[in-house]
Design a protein around this motif. Structure first.
Motif, PDB file in Angstrom:
ATOM      1  N   VAL A  34      30.639  40.595  35.399  1.00  0.00           N
ATOM      2  CA  VAL A  34      31.469  39.175  34.457  1.00  0.00           C
ATOM      3  C   VAL A  34      30.768  37.993  34.092  1.00  0.00           C
ATOM      4  CG1 VAL A  34      33.556  38.121  35.494  1.00  0.00           C
ATOM      5  CG2 VAL A  34      33.538  40.044  35.894  1.00  0.00           C
ATOM      6  N   LEU A  35      30.223  38.072  32.869  1.00  0.00           N
ATOM      7  CA  LEU A  35      29.233  36.532  32.162  1.00  0.00           C
ATOM      8  C   LEU A  35      30.130  35.598  32.232  1.00  0.00           C
ATOM      9  CD1 LEU A  35      27.403  39.589  29.541  1.00  0.00           C
ATOM     10  CD2 LEU A  35      26.875  38.624  31.747  1.00  0.00           C
ATOM     11  N   PRO A  61      33.863  32.909  28.243  1.00  0.00           N
ATOM     12  CA  PRO A  61      33.107  31.640  28.340  1.00  0.00           C
ATOM     13  C   PRO A  61      34.094  30.133  29.174  1.00  0.00           C
ATOM     14  CG  PRO A  61      34.126  32.753  25.837  1.00  0.00           C
ATOM     15  CD  PRO A  61      34.514  33.171  27.221  1.00  0.00           C
ATOM     16  N   THR A  62      32.833  29.953  29.684  1.00  0.00           N
ATOM     17  CA  THR A  62      33.213  29.246  30.640  1.00  0.00           C
ATOM     18  C   THR A  62      32.765  27.665  30.701  1.00  0.00           C
ATOM     19  OG1 THR A  62      34.545  30.616  31.973  1.00  0.00           O
ATOM     20  CG2 THR A  62      33.832  28.812  33.306  1.00  0.00           C
ATOM     21  N   ASP A  63      32.638  26.784  30.621  1.00  0.00           N
ATOM     22  CA  ASP A  63      32.657  25.429  31.017  1.00  0.00           C
ATOM     23  C   ASP A  63      32.231  25.265  32.392  1.00  0.00           C
ATOM     24  OD1 ASP A  63      31.026  22.459  31.583  1.00  0.00           O
ATOM     25  OD2 ASP A  63      32.412  22.269  29.615  1.00  0.00           O
ATOM     26  N   VAL A  64      30.745  25.452  33.525  1.00  0.00           N
ATOM     27  CA  VAL A  64      31.560  25.088  34.717  1.00  0.00           C
ATOM     28  C   VAL A  64      31.824  24.207  35.919  1.00  0.00           C
ATOM     29  CG1 VAL A  64      30.431  27.277  35.146  1.00  0.00           C
ATOM     30  CG2 VAL A  64      29.057  25.054  35.946  1.00  0.00           C
ATOM     31  N   ALA A  68      38.988  24.111  36.595  1.00  0.00           N
ATOM     32  CA  ALA A  68      40.753  25.175  35.599  1.00  0.00           C
ATOM     33  C   ALA A  68      39.701  26.260  34.779  1.00  0.00           C
ATOM     34  CB  ALA A  68      41.220  23.984  35.152  1.00  0.00           C
ATOM     35  N   ALA A  69      38.149  25.551  34.591  1.00  0.00           N
ATOM     36  CA  ALA A  69      37.872  27.157  33.880  1.00  0.00           C
ATOM     37  C   ALA A  69      37.210  27.914  34.978  1.00  0.00           C
ATOM     38  CB  ALA A  69      37.493  26.499  32.537  1.00  0.00           C
ATOM     39  N   VAL A  70      36.470  27.680  35.239  1.00  0.00           N
ATOM     40  CA  VAL A  70      36.171  28.645  36.728  1.00  0.00           C
ATOM     41  C   VAL A  70      37.530  29.346  37.365  1.00  0.00           C
ATOM     42  CG1 VAL A  70      34.830  28.378  38.659  1.00  0.00           C
ATOM     43  CG2 VAL A  70      33.890  26.740  37.274  1.00  0.00           C
ATOM     44  N   GLN A  71      38.450  28.131  37.851  1.00  0.00           N
ATOM     45  CA  GLN A  71      40.227  29.308  38.664  1.00  0.00           C
ATOM     46  C   GLN A  71      39.752  30.404  37.092  1.00  0.00           C
ATOM     47  OE1 GLN A  71      41.166  28.262  41.082  1.00  0.00           O
ATOM     48  NE2 GLN A  71      40.642  26.761  41.852  1.00  0.00           N
ATOM     49  N   VAL A  72      40.505  29.881  35.827  1.00  0.00           N
ATOM     50  CA  VAL A  72      40.165  30.876  35.170  1.00  0.00           C
ATOM     51  C   VAL A  72      39.702  31.388  35.077  1.00  0.00           C
ATOM     52  CG1 VAL A  72      40.677  31.290  32.895  1.00  0.00           C
ATOM     53  CG2 VAL A  72      41.715  29.767  34.227  1.00  0.00           C
ATOM     54  N   LEU A  73      38.331  31.525  35.772  1.00  0.00           N
ATOM     55  CA  LEU A  73      36.778  32.707  35.175  1.00  0.00           C
ATOM     56  C   LEU A  73      37.680  33.946  36.202  1.00  0.00           C
ATOM     57  CD1 LEU A  73      34.350  33.919  34.783  1.00  0.00           C
ATOM     58  CD2 LEU A  73      33.847  31.945  35.853  1.00  0.00           C
ATOM     59  N   ALA A  74      37.554  32.887  37.446  1.00  0.00           N
ATOM     60  CA  ALA A  74      37.973  34.040  38.969  1.00  0.00           C
ATOM     61  C   ALA A  74      38.981  34.845  38.846  1.00  0.00           C
ATOM     62  CB  ALA A  74      38.096  33.768  39.825  1.00  0.00           C
TER      63      ALA A  74
END
Length: 323
Positions: A34-35, A61-64, A68-74
């Protein structure tokens, strides 16, 4: 390879440098990767490289620095592949300049990305690790988590904080023996982060030699997924600096400024700029940036300085014992 079949690994900072190299290496082993990074365009190129090596890929695509974006990534990683076996935190941004010349917004964004990006990842993935009973969290730290130098205050702040954060996590996860937290501590590595750095010093910068190949760091990260360890230092010569910093801090403080000015700050003038602190590079990125190809002359000088600093530290320590 995991007994559970194909490894599922999230890699942040996957657009260039260590993160990109780790993604490629894992894909070559047949992992599901997962990139994550800010640039979807660059991630698409990395995805093609990983697929060509045999991996299955999910691009998110994620701004760490955005929790909230990192939660979506997971959630997307679990939703697509069913679990997360390992999470590699490689996202970082950098600046070069005196603390007083570094804009406050730049300082905060570097810490938000380089430290809080990893905090957000831990908060997002640890519940998943606990629910499945296993997982490896790998934080890409730096020897700047154990020592310091002029001109990199926000990065050093982030990396010192990351080292302590990782240690606390290990202590709090003693009730979960299937979960490991590893910190990889490289010295200067031949990646584009120096070219991408914000610059407020007015001159071109380069990594402090000797420069470690990103492949060595990548190999350490991949090995840590298979055999988790507490901390992994990559770059033997840089250990001399960390040793001297702890043994004779006063001497280190006096020596490090001239060393950095001699070997990391170049004569070429540049205008102040924010680098990639707030936005990703629009140009193609890579794993390495070619620094090692130009280091033959300067490497010998740097090794001489390192050896001299180490020898002086030994003498100071011996004299202190006699007293």
């Amino acid at each position: 390879m995991s007994r559970r079949g194909r490894l599922v690994v999230v890699v942040t900072g996957a657009s260039s440098g260590i993160g990109r190299g780790v993604a490629q290496a894992l894909a070559a082993r047949g992992a599901d990767v997962v990139l994550a990074a800010r640039s979807e365009q660059t991630l698409s190129a990395v995805a093609r490289e990983c697929e060509e090596r045999g991996g299955r890929v999910l691009v998110v695509p994620t701004d760490v620095s955005d929790e909230a974006a990192v939660q979506v990534l997971a959630r997307r990683a679990v939703g697509t592949f069913g679990r997360i076996d390992a999470w590699v935190n490689a996202a970082a941004v950098w600046s070069y300049g005196l603390f007083e010349d570094t804009p406050g917004a730049v300082f905060r964004q570097i810490v938000d990305t380089t430290l809080f990006g990893q905090v957000h990842a831990a908060r997002s993935v640890l519940p998943q690790f606990r629910s499945q009973g296993h997982g490896v969290l790998i934080n890409i730290g730096s020897l700047y988590g154990r020592l310091s130098s002029p001109y990199v205050a926000p990065y050093v702040t982030a990396k010192w904080g990351l080292l302590g954060f990782s240690e606390v996590l290990r202590q709090e996860l003693r009730d979960a023996p299937g979960i490991a937290v590893c910190t990889v501590l490289p010295g200067a590595v031949d990646t584009p982060i120096y070219r991408h750095a914000a610059n407020y010093i007015g001159r071109r910068i380069r990594p402090l030699p000797p420069v470690t190949s990103p492949e060595r760091v990548v190999a350490a990260v991949v090995d840590a997924i298979d055999r988790p360890r507490r901390e992994i230092v990559v770059g033997r010569t840089q250990r001399v600096g960390a040793w001297a910093h702890g043994l004779v801090p006063g001497l280190y403080d006096r020596a490090i400024g001239p060393v950095v000015n001699a070997f990391a700050v170049r004569g070429t003038p540049v205008s102040s700029h924010d680098g990639t602190v707030f936005a990703p590079d629009s140009l193609p990125c890579a794993v390495d940036d070619g620094w090692r190809r130009h280091d033959h002359r300067i490497l010998g000088q740097a090794l001489t300085v390192s050896a001299g600093l180490g020898a002086l530290a030994i003498v100071v320590r011996a004299l202190g014992r006699r007293r």
